[in-house]
Design a protein around this motif. Structure first.
Motif, mmCIF file in Angstrom:
data_model
loop_
_atom_site.group_PDB
_atom_site.id
_atom_site.type_symbol
_atom_site.label_atom_id
_atom_site.label_comp_id
_atom_site.label_asym_id
_atom_site.label_seq_id
_atom_site.Cartn_x
_atom_site.Cartn_y
_atom_site.Cartn_z
ATOM 1 N N THR A 88 -6.073 -10.182 -2.910
ATOM 2 C CA THR A 88 -5.881 -8.924 -2.203
ATOM 3 C C THR A 88 -5.943 -9.110 -0.693
ATOM 4 O O THR A 88 -6.878 -9.720 -0.173
ATOM 5 C CB THR A 88 -6.960 -7.913 -2.631
ATOM 6 N N THR A 112 -6.096 -1.162 4.017
ATOM 7 C CA THR A 112 -7.275 -1.390 3.177
ATOM 8 C C THR A 112 -8.264 -2.243 3.962
ATOM 9 O O THR A 112 -7.911 -3.305 4.469
ATOM 10 C CB THR A 112 -6.871 -2.081 1.866
ATOM 11 N N ARG A 113 -9.509 -1.783 4.041
ATOM 12 C CA ARG A 113 -10.456 -2.385 4.992
ATOM 13 C C ARG A 113 -11.691 -2.926 4.277
ATOM 14 O O ARG A 113 -12.213 -2.306 3.336
ATOM 15 C CB ARG A 113 -10.877 -1.352 6.034
ATOM 16 N N VAL A 130 -6.650 -7.586 2.844
ATOM 17 C CA VAL A 130 -7.425 -6.481 3.405
ATOM 18 C C VAL A 130 -7.613 -6.711 4.904
ATOM 19 O O VAL A 130 -7.437 -7.821 5.412
ATOM 20 C CB VAL A 130 -8.804 -6.335 2.722
ATOM 21 N N GLU A 144 0.846 -1.191 0.000
ATOM 22 C CA GLU A 144 0.000 0.000 0.000
ATOM 23 C C GLU A 144 0.887 1.249 0.000
ATOM 24 O O GLU A 144 2.082 1.163 0.328
ATOM 25 C CB GLU A 144 -0.913 0.002 1.220
ATOM 26 N N ASN A 196 -12.625 -0.606 1.029
ATOM 27 C CA ASN A 196 -12.112 0.728 0.757
ATOM 28 C C ASN A 196 -10.610 0.769 1.038
ATOM 29 O O ASN A 196 -10.137 0.221 2.039
ATOM 30 C CB ASN A 196 -12.809 1.777 1.629
ATOM 31 N N GLY A 197 -9.879 1.410 0.151
ATOM 32 C CA GLY A 197 -8.439 1.526 0.321
ATOM 33 C C GLY A 197 -7.741 1.527 -1.020
ATOM 34 O O GLY A 197 -8.357 1.761 -2.072
ATOM 35 N N GLY A 198 -6.460 1.267 -0.995
ATOM 36 C CA GLY A 198 -5.684 1.258 -2.225
ATOM 37 C C GLY A 198 -4.421 0.431 -2.093
ATOM 38 O O GLY A 198 -3.907 0.222 -0.990
ATOM 39 N N LYS A 199 -3.937 -0.035 -3.210
ATOM 40 C CA LYS A 199 -2.686 -0.783 -3.292
ATOM 41 C C LYS A 199 -1.795 -0.129 -4.342
ATOM 42 O O LYS A 199 -2.283 0.534 -5.268
ATOM 43 C CB LYS A 199 -2.946 -2.252 -3.682
#
Length: 389
Positions: free
Chosen positions: A179, A150-151, A181, A138, A162-165
């Motif tokens: 992924t 990221t959750r 999370v 991340e 929601n979140g990002g990598k």
């Protein structure tokens, strides 16, 4: 573009079937990868056809059972052959996508997918029509997996993520992204694994990340904005993500060691060939004492490292390779590759810094290997802890 020959000495690690597989893959690289490598470097992404062609010839998702369209071959030495030959052919960044598919994404599915998931995903994965990626890193979290932010929040029959990598290999091409999370606040037991699919609502990709090296390896940021993921896309049980990540870091790091070791051999071969032909002051530059001493030291390190790495691969195939051993293999070979490539550029002189000679590509591609799969500083930390320090 020439292909560097593989070491001629038969290595006890491999059997006749691996040698035959190696020859087949060398032919595949010459026909399907080498002619396109420069274009893919320019495009910063390989054609999706590479995955389907690799699958057709038996070089993709080999461990998938035959009932789902695979070969059912779980011998990791075949993966090692692919990594080595791509390095010898000096097309590592073009083969990175299929390697990520085979060595990063596939192990998670093989270990944790239930029967429904196997039926849904495995045929496309085996045929190369469904390309895999693995998303851990991340923007604010690299080697510290416990810091993943990221959750995923339960919402009826599914989850909202929601979140990002970032720095995700196959980020553009991928259809299925394994992924990591966070499903609770516990640093370790709060991580879970999901397979996020192309086209899911709220799943977006950023622009390709253009890197200093490994240009044909498409790399991107991934964004999850209220991404709707059905519960049946969870891989394994909730809260088992950290354990899954730890279990698969050994082959990830060992795979990087294998490709780095072979690239070091290729860089050394390139340099030896050049210093024997290039002349200065009326004689080959390889005949000067400094050149001989530098290359003698590198040859010794390469030979010794190859023996140790083959032993480590054998231990992994037997199921006895430890986390510290994989860490040693990863940090040592990636450091060695950078040393050999840098010495090669120096001995090539000004030509070594031009795109005309492959040594410059090897040099640029090598540097990130000391960061991938956990930085080399983290590798040393793991080794030190295993020593009771």
């Amino acid at each position: 573009m020439s292909i560097i020959p593989a070491p001629s000495t038969r290595r006890p690690l491999f059997e006749d079937v691996h040698d035959d597989y190696r020859e087949s893959f060398r032919s595949f690289l010459k026909a399907e990868v080498v002619p396109h490598h420069e274009q893919w470097q320019h495009d910063h992404i390989v054609s999706r056809d590479l995955f389907t062609k690799a699958a057709e010839y038996g070089f993709l998702a080999m461990a998938v059972d035959e009932e789902y369209g695979g070969s059912g071959v779980a011998d990791w030495r075949f993966n090692a052959v692919l990594a080595e030959e791509a390095a010898y052919a000096m097309v590592q960044s073009s083969w990175m996508g299929p390697s990520v598919h085979n060595d990063l994404g596939m192990p998670y599915l093989l270990a944790a997918a239930n029967e429904e998931q196997k039926q849904r995903w495995f045929p496309g994965v085996a045929s190369g029509e469904k390309i895999l990626a693995l998303a851990m890193t991340e923007p604010g979290t690299g080697s510290d997996l416990a810091g993943i932010a990221t959750r995923a929040k339960r919402d009826g029959d599914g989850y909202v993520i929601n979140g990002g990598k970032t720095f995700i290999s196959n980020g553009i091409n991928a259809d299925l992204v394994v992924t990591a999370v966070r499903t609770s606040d516990d640093p370790h037991r709060g991580l879970s694994m999901f397979v996020i699919e192309r086209g899911m609502e709220g799943f977006e990709r950023g622009q390709q990340i253009h890197k200093r090296g490994q240009h044909a390896n498409d790399t991107a940021e991934l964004f999850f904005n209220d991404c709707q993921v059905p519960a049946e896309n969870m891989l394994g049980e909730e809260g088992t993500g950290f354990g899954q990540l730890m279990a698969h870091l050994i082959p990830e790091r060992l795979g990087l060691a294998v490709s780095s070791m072979a690239a070091a051999e290729a860089a050394l071969d390139l340099t030896l060939e050049y210093v024997k032909e290039r002349r200065a002051f009326g004689r080959p530059i390889g005949s000067f004492q400094n050149s001989r001493f530098v290359l003698a030291e590198l040859q010794t390190k390469v030979e010794l490292s190859r023996c140790w790495l083959d032993r480590t691969i054998g231990r992994f195939v037997e199921g006895t390779c430890t986390v510290p051993e994989a860490a040693m293999a990863k940090y040592w070979t990636t450091d060695l590759l950078c040393e050999v490539a840098d010495a090669g550029v120096q001995l090539f002189g000004g030509y070594g810094y031009t795109t005309e000679y492959k040594i410059s590509e090897l040099w640029a591609d090598a540097r990130v290997n000391r960061i991938y799969a956990g930085t080399n500083e983290i590798m040393k930390e793991l080794i030190g802890r295993s020593m009771g320090l």
